[in-house]
Design a protein around this motif. Structure first.
Motif, PDB file in Angstrom:
ATOM      1  N   GLU A  94       0.842  -1.194   0.000  1.00 34.83           N
ATOM      2  CA  GLU A  94       0.000   0.000   0.000  1.00 34.83           C
ATOM      3  C   GLU A  94       0.878   1.244   0.000  1.00 34.83           C
ATOM      4  OE1 GLU A  94      -3.355   2.142   2.789  1.00 34.83           O
ATOM      5  OE2 GLU A  94      -3.090  -0.027   2.934  1.00 34.83           O
ATOM      6  N   THR A 130      -1.590  -0.489  -3.945  1.00 37.06           N
ATOM      7  CA  THR A 130      -2.922   0.015  -3.621  1.00 37.06           C
ATOM      8  C   THR A 130      -2.797   1.298  -2.813  1.00 37.06           C
ATOM      9  OG1 THR A 130      -3.071  -1.266  -1.576  1.00 37.06           O
ATOM     10  CG2 THR A 130      -3.930  -2.306  -3.579  1.00 37.06           C
ATOM     11  N   HIS A 132      -5.534   3.841  -0.153  1.00 39.25           N
ATOM     12  CA  HIS A 132      -6.837   4.150   0.434  1.00 39.25           C
ATOM     13  C   HIS A 132      -6.968   5.668   0.488  1.00 39.25           C
ATOM     14  CE1 HIS A 132      -6.328   0.040   2.029  1.00 39.25           C
ATOM     15  NE2 HIS A 132      -7.645   0.014   2.081  1.00 39.25           N
ATOM     16  N   LYS A 151      -9.937   3.154  -9.481  1.00 39.38           N
ATOM     17  CA  LYS A 151     -10.845   2.856  -8.371  1.00 39.38           C
ATOM     18  C   LYS A 151     -11.333   1.426  -8.525  1.00 39.38           C
ATOM     19  CE  LYS A 151     -12.396   7.643  -8.358  1.00 39.38           C
ATOM     20  NZ  LYS A 151     -13.525   8.548  -8.592  1.00 39.38           N
ATOM     21  N   LEU A 155     -15.082   1.345   0.459  1.00 42.31           N
ATOM     22  CA  LEU A 155     -15.183   0.818   1.816  1.00 42.31           C
ATOM     23  C   LEU A 155     -16.048   1.794   2.616  1.00 42.31           C
ATOM     24  CD1 LEU A 155     -11.393  -0.049   2.078  1.00 42.31           C
ATOM     25  CD2 LEU A 155     -13.271  -1.670   1.749  1.00 42.31           C
ATOM     26  N   TRP A 158     -15.195   3.546   6.593  1.00 42.01           N
ATOM     27  CA  TRP A 158     -13.954   2.824   6.857  1.00 42.01           C
ATOM     28  C   TRP A 158     -13.049   3.536   7.864  1.00 42.01           C
ATOM     29  CZ3 TRP A 158     -12.961  -2.024   5.855  1.00 42.01           C
ATOM     30  CH2 TRP A 158     -11.646  -2.489   5.842  1.00 42.01           C
ATOM     31  N   LEU A 170     -10.822   2.479  -2.517  1.00 44.01           N
ATOM     32  CA  LEU A 170      -9.642   1.641  -2.695  1.00 44.01           C
ATOM     33  C   LEU A 170      -9.193   1.809  -4.136  1.00 44.01           C
ATOM     34  CD1 LEU A 170      -7.663  -0.504  -1.662  1.00 44.01           C
ATOM     35  CD2 LEU A 170      -9.343  -2.236  -2.334  1.00 44.01           C
ATOM     36  N   GLN A 172      -6.071   0.943  -7.051  1.00 44.27           N
ATOM     37  CA  GLN A 172      -5.137  -0.135  -7.339  1.00 44.27           C
ATOM     38  C   GLN A 172      -4.405   0.155  -8.649  1.00 44.27           C
ATOM     39  OE1 GLN A 172      -7.054  -3.804  -8.626  1.00 44.27           O
ATOM     40  NE2 GLN A 172      -5.676  -4.974  -7.313  1.00 44.27           N
TER      41      GLN A 172
END
Length: 184
Positions: A94, A130, A132, A151, A155, A158, A170, A172
């Motif tokens: 991440e 990834t 957030h 995208k 979440l 979260w 999230l 990626q």
């Protein structure tokens, strides 16, 4: 192959040095960045010193990588960029990035993210990265999507920020989705 994964014409990325303690102390203890991290209490100088001293600067040993973002023309530390939650077996991690307030909006985050992605995919042969990002953090959303992150999930409630639960997107980036501006 790139001659260096950690430098471009404006910035370079480097390992943490003991001299970075004061800057890290200020950045880690800025409550305005706590909504993009999992911090709940301030860090002491002692804890940060221990972190610097105990880091092996080996992503496989530490399961994370923190690099300082440094402006080339005057060697000013302008921020940090990390790969955390590194899972070698799955070849993923991440990404987190913080740019000091006085250097925001000048493209340094984009430069640093491109360098980090080149290193992660081109040298470490990671499969994916990834990130957030809260749904209302338009600046971070633009940063990651401009660098090829897509995208891939939402979440709900979260992160708790200032007593309010926020939805988090999230994002990626897969190695196979390299864009034209990436040198992998």
């Amino acid at each position: 192959m790139s001659t260096s994964y950690f430098i471009n014409d404006r910035i370079y990325l480097r390992a943490i040095e003991p001299e970075d303690l004061d800057i890290m102390y200020a950045m880690e203890n800025d409550p305005q960045t706590w909504d993009i991290t999992n911090f709940t209490v301030p860090y002491s100088r002692y804890a940060l010193r221990q972190y610097i001293e105990n880091s092996q600067c080996d992503m496989f040993a530490d399961c994370q990588l923190r690099l300082m973002i440094v402006r080339r023309d005057d060697r000013t530390v302008i921020g940090t960029i990390d790969i955390t939650e590194f899972m070698p077996i799955h070849a993923r991690g991440e990404v987190g990035i913080v740019i000091r307030k006085e250097y925001q909006g000048q493209g340094y985050a984009t430069d640093a993210l491109h360098l980090l992605c080149n290193y992660a995919f081109g040298f470490l042969h990671m499969k994916q990265l990834t990130a957030h990002v809260t749904v209302d953090n338009e600046t971070s959303m633009r940063l990651f999507t401009s660098c090829g992150f897509v995208k891939c999930g939402l979440l709900k409630e979260w992160w708790c920020v200032g007593g309010t639960f926020k939805d988090v997107v999230l994002l990626q980036l897969l190695r196979d989705q390299a864009t034209g501006n990436r040198k992998v």
